[in-house]
Design a protein around this motif. Structure first.
Motif, PDB file in Angstrom:
ATOM      1  N   HIS A 294     -13.405  -4.235  -2.706  1.00  0.00           N
ATOM      2  CA  HIS A 294     -13.516  -2.771  -2.741  1.00  0.00           C
ATOM      3  C   HIS A 294     -12.120  -2.172  -2.890  1.00  0.00           C
ATOM      4  O   HIS A 294     -11.596  -1.543  -1.975  1.00  0.00           O
ATOM      5  N   PRO A 295     -11.503  -2.328  -4.073  1.00  0.00           N
ATOM      6  CA  PRO A 295     -10.112  -1.897  -4.246  1.00  0.00           C
ATOM      7  C   PRO A 295      -9.966  -0.374  -4.215  1.00  0.00           C
ATOM      8  O   PRO A 295     -10.775   0.356  -4.772  1.00  0.00           O
ATOM      9  N   VAL A 296      -8.925   0.042  -3.512  1.00  0.00           N
ATOM     10  CA  VAL A 296      -8.553   1.453  -3.458  1.00  0.00           C
ATOM     11  C   VAL A 296      -7.075   1.522  -3.821  1.00  0.00           C
ATOM     12  O   VAL A 296      -6.223   1.029  -3.084  1.00  0.00           O
ATOM     13  N   LEU A 297      -6.772   2.139  -4.962  1.00  0.00           N
ATOM     14  CA  LEU A 297      -5.394   2.241  -5.420  1.00  0.00           C
ATOM     15  C   LEU A 297      -4.666   3.339  -4.647  1.00  0.00           C
ATOM     16  O   LEU A 297      -5.110   4.476  -4.617  1.00  0.00           O
ATOM     17  N   ILE A 298      -3.548   2.971  -4.031  1.00  0.00           N
ATOM     18  CA  ILE A 298      -2.704   3.933  -3.318  1.00  0.00           C
ATOM     19  C   ILE A 298      -1.529   4.338  -4.199  1.00  0.00           C
ATOM     20  O   ILE A 298      -1.173   5.498  -4.282  1.00  0.00           O
ATOM     21  N   TYR A 299      -0.907   3.371  -4.850  1.00  0.00           N
ATOM     22  CA  TYR A 299       0.165   3.643  -5.801  1.00  0.00           C
ATOM     23  C   TYR A 299       0.197   2.529  -6.836  1.00  0.00           C
ATOM     24  O   TYR A 299      -0.274   1.425  -6.580  1.00  0.00           O
ATOM     25  N   ALA A 300       0.724   2.836  -8.012  1.00  0.00           N
ATOM     26  CA  ALA A 300       0.813   1.857  -9.100  1.00  0.00           C
ATOM     27  C   ALA A 300       2.281   1.522  -9.325  1.00  0.00           C
ATOM     28  O   ALA A 300       3.017   2.297  -9.940  1.00  0.00           O
ATOM     29  N   PRO A 301       2.741   0.375  -8.816  1.00  0.00           N
ATOM     30  CA  PRO A 301       4.147   0.025  -8.991  1.00  0.00           C
ATOM     31  C   PRO A 301       4.459  -0.312 -10.448  1.00  0.00           C
ATOM     32  O   PRO A 301       3.594  -0.811 -11.166  1.00  0.00           O
ATOM     33  N   PRO A 302       5.676  -0.047 -10.872  1.00  0.00           N
ATOM     34  CA  PRO A 302       6.054  -0.427 -12.237  1.00  0.00           C
ATOM     35  C   PRO A 302       6.060  -1.958 -12.375  1.00  0.00           C
ATOM     36  O   PRO A 302       6.247  -2.689 -11.397  1.00  0.00           O
ATOM     37  N   GLU A 303       5.853  -2.411 -13.594  1.00  0.00           N
ATOM     38  CA  GLU A 303       5.759  -3.841 -13.883  1.00  0.00           C
ATOM     39  C   GLU A 303       6.985  -4.623 -13.408  1.00  0.00           C
ATOM     40  O   GLU A 303       6.864  -5.745 -12.923  1.00  0.00           O
ATOM     41  N   TRP A 304       8.165  -4.031 -13.536  1.00  0.00           N
ATOM     42  CA  TRP A 304       9.375  -4.768 -13.178  1.00  0.00           C
ATOM     43  C   TRP A 304       9.428  -5.110 -11.694  1.00  0.00           C
ATOM     44  O   TRP A 304      10.060  -6.084 -11.306  1.00  0.00           O
ATOM     45  N   LEU A 305       8.729  -4.336 -10.845  1.00  0.00           N
ATOM     46  CA  LEU A 305       8.701  -4.664  -9.423  1.00  0.00           C
ATOM     47  C   LEU A 305       7.905  -5.937  -9.153  1.00  0.00           C
ATOM     48  O   LEU A 305       8.210  -6.680  -8.222  1.00  0.00           O
ATOM     49  N   ARG A 306       6.890  -6.192  -9.974  1.00  0.00           N
ATOM     50  CA  ARG A 306       6.142  -7.457  -9.833  1.00  0.00           C
ATOM     51  C   ARG A 306       7.068  -8.631 -10.105  1.00  0.00           C
ATOM     52  O   ARG A 306       7.015  -9.649  -9.422  1.00  0.00           O
ATOM     53  N   HIS A 307       7.918  -8.479 -11.100  1.00  0.00           N
ATOM     54  CA  HIS A 307       8.850  -9.563 -11.420  1.00  0.00           C
ATOM     55  C   HIS A 307       9.947  -9.678 -10.356  1.00  0.00           C
ATOM     56  O   HIS A 307      10.363 -10.786 -10.018  1.00  0.00           O
ATOM     57  N   LEU A 308      10.379  -8.557  -9.813  1.00  0.00           N
ATOM     58  CA  LEU A 308      11.354  -8.585  -8.733  1.00  0.00           C
ATOM     59  C   LEU A 308      10.780  -9.303  -7.516  1.00  0.00           C
ATOM     60  O   LEU A 308      11.494 -10.013  -6.805  1.00  0.00           O
ATOM     61  N   ASN A 309       9.482  -9.142  -7.298  1.00  0.00           N
ATOM     62  CA  ASN A 309       8.832  -9.836  -6.185  1.00  0.00           C
ATOM     63  C   ASN A 309       8.967 -11.356  -6.327  1.00  0.00           C
ATOM     64  O   ASN A 309       9.048 -12.066  -5.322  1.00  0.00           O
TER      65      ASN A 309
ATOM     66  N   THR B 280       2.672  -4.517  -5.148  1.00  0.00           N
ATOM     67  CA  THR B 280       1.237  -4.222  -5.082  1.00  0.00           C
ATOM     68  C   THR B 280       1.041  -2.820  -4.539  1.00  0.00           C
ATOM     69  O   THR B 280       1.912  -2.299  -3.852  1.00  0.00           O
ATOM     70  N   GLY B 281      -0.085  -2.231  -4.815  1.00  0.00           N
ATOM     71  CA  GLY B 281      -0.294  -0.861  -4.361  1.00  0.00           C
ATOM     72  C   GLY B 281      -1.703  -0.546  -3.915  1.00  0.00           C
ATOM     73  O   GLY B 281      -2.070   0.613  -3.784  1.00  0.00           O
ATOM     74  N   MET B 282      -2.482  -1.578  -3.652  1.00  0.00           N
ATOM     75  CA  MET B 282      -3.859  -1.354  -3.192  1.00  0.00           C
ATOM     76  C   MET B 282      -3.879  -1.166  -1.675  1.00  0.00           C
ATOM     77  O   MET B 282      -3.008  -1.669  -0.962  1.00  0.00           O
ATOM     78  N   LEU B 283      -4.874  -0.488  -1.180  1.00  0.00           N
ATOM     79  CA  LEU B 283      -5.004  -0.238   0.252  1.00  0.00           C
ATOM     80  C   LEU B 283      -5.023  -1.549   1.035  1.00  0.00           C
ATOM     81  O   LEU B 283      -4.354  -1.680   2.064  1.00  0.00           O
ATOM     82  N   HIS B 284      -5.782  -2.538   0.541  1.00  0.00           N
ATOM     83  CA  HIS B 284      -5.860  -3.804   1.283  1.00  0.00           C
ATOM     84  C   HIS B 284      -4.501  -4.501   1.329  1.00  0.00           C
ATOM     85  O   HIS B 284      -4.192  -5.203   2.300  1.00  0.00           O
ATOM     86  N   ASP B 285      -3.670  -4.319   0.303  1.00  0.00           N
ATOM     87  CA  ASP B 285      -2.319  -4.882   0.317  1.00  0.00           C
ATOM     88  C   ASP B 285      -1.473  -4.219   1.402  1.00  0.00           C
ATOM     89  O   ASP B 285      -0.743  -4.888   2.138  1.00  0.00           O
TER      90      ASP B 285
END
Length: 192
Positions: free
Chosen positions: A62-77, A121-126
């Motif tokens: 049951h995904p709930v989007l709180i914020y959408a991080p830019p793609e480069w943050l996924r790579h920084l992770n 990530t930016g989902m509520l469950h995250d």
């Protein structure tokens, strides 16, 4: 979400006893013995971890989007995870400079892991999963370092060999997770 929250309360609650009730913990160990204490603690921690994993899986349905991080943050992770895994192994490999200097590299590994994932990530469950781990690790690190200073705790000097072993193990497990296990276990390919 309630299963995830229950798991977090149990797991992090148990792992917070040294933060908030260290004297009580010491009395219980003196009363029942170290091995029975560790046994009960381990059972509770495993139950909490199972609830976290199960609850996170349920919450992801049951995904709930709180914020959408830019793609480069996924790579920084990915870089944060590399550091986290090196620190994780530094807690276990004897005679390395990470442990000698930081004292509690595993706690810093949790902090790095949770912070990196919050960036990516930016989902509520995250947020429900990673924010409590981040707060817990910040508090535990501060309390542990203060306890070390008060007790006069020093850690064995590091060696280049210890550093190399910790780094090689961290890089190897990072590669295993980044290119295979994260997709298999979590269902998310961090390299995309």
């Amino acid at each position: 979400m309630s299963v995830l929250v229950l798991g977090l309360i149990l797991f992090l609650g148990l792992h917070s006893i040294r933060i908030f009730a260290n004297d009580w913990r010491n009395r219980q160990i003196a009363r029942v013995g170290l091995k029975p204490w560790k046994g009960v603690f381990a059972i509770g921690a495993i139950i909490g971890l199972v609830l976290i994993i199960w609850g996170f899986g349920l919450a992801r349905q049951h995904p709930v989007l709180i914020y959408a991080p830019p793609e480069w943050l996924r790579h920084l992770n990915g870089l944060f995870m590399l550091v986290a895994l090196i620190l994780f192994f530094a807690a276990r490999v004897p005679g390395n400079h990470f442990k000698a200097k930081l004292g509690h590299p595993q706690v810093l590994a949790v902090k790095t892991w949770s912070f990196g994932h919050l960036l990516a990530t930016g989902m509520l469950h995250d947020l429900v999963l990673f924010v409590p781990f981040l707060i817990w690790s910040i508090v535990l690190f501060a309390v542990s370092r203060r306890r070390d200073r008060l007790d006069g705790t020093t850690y064995p000097a590091g060696t280049l060999k210890g550093d190399i072993v910790a780094v090689v193990m961290g890089v190897a497990v990072w590669a295993l997770f980044a290119f295979w296990l994260h997709s298999l276990l979590i269902g998310v390919n961090p390299m995309n």
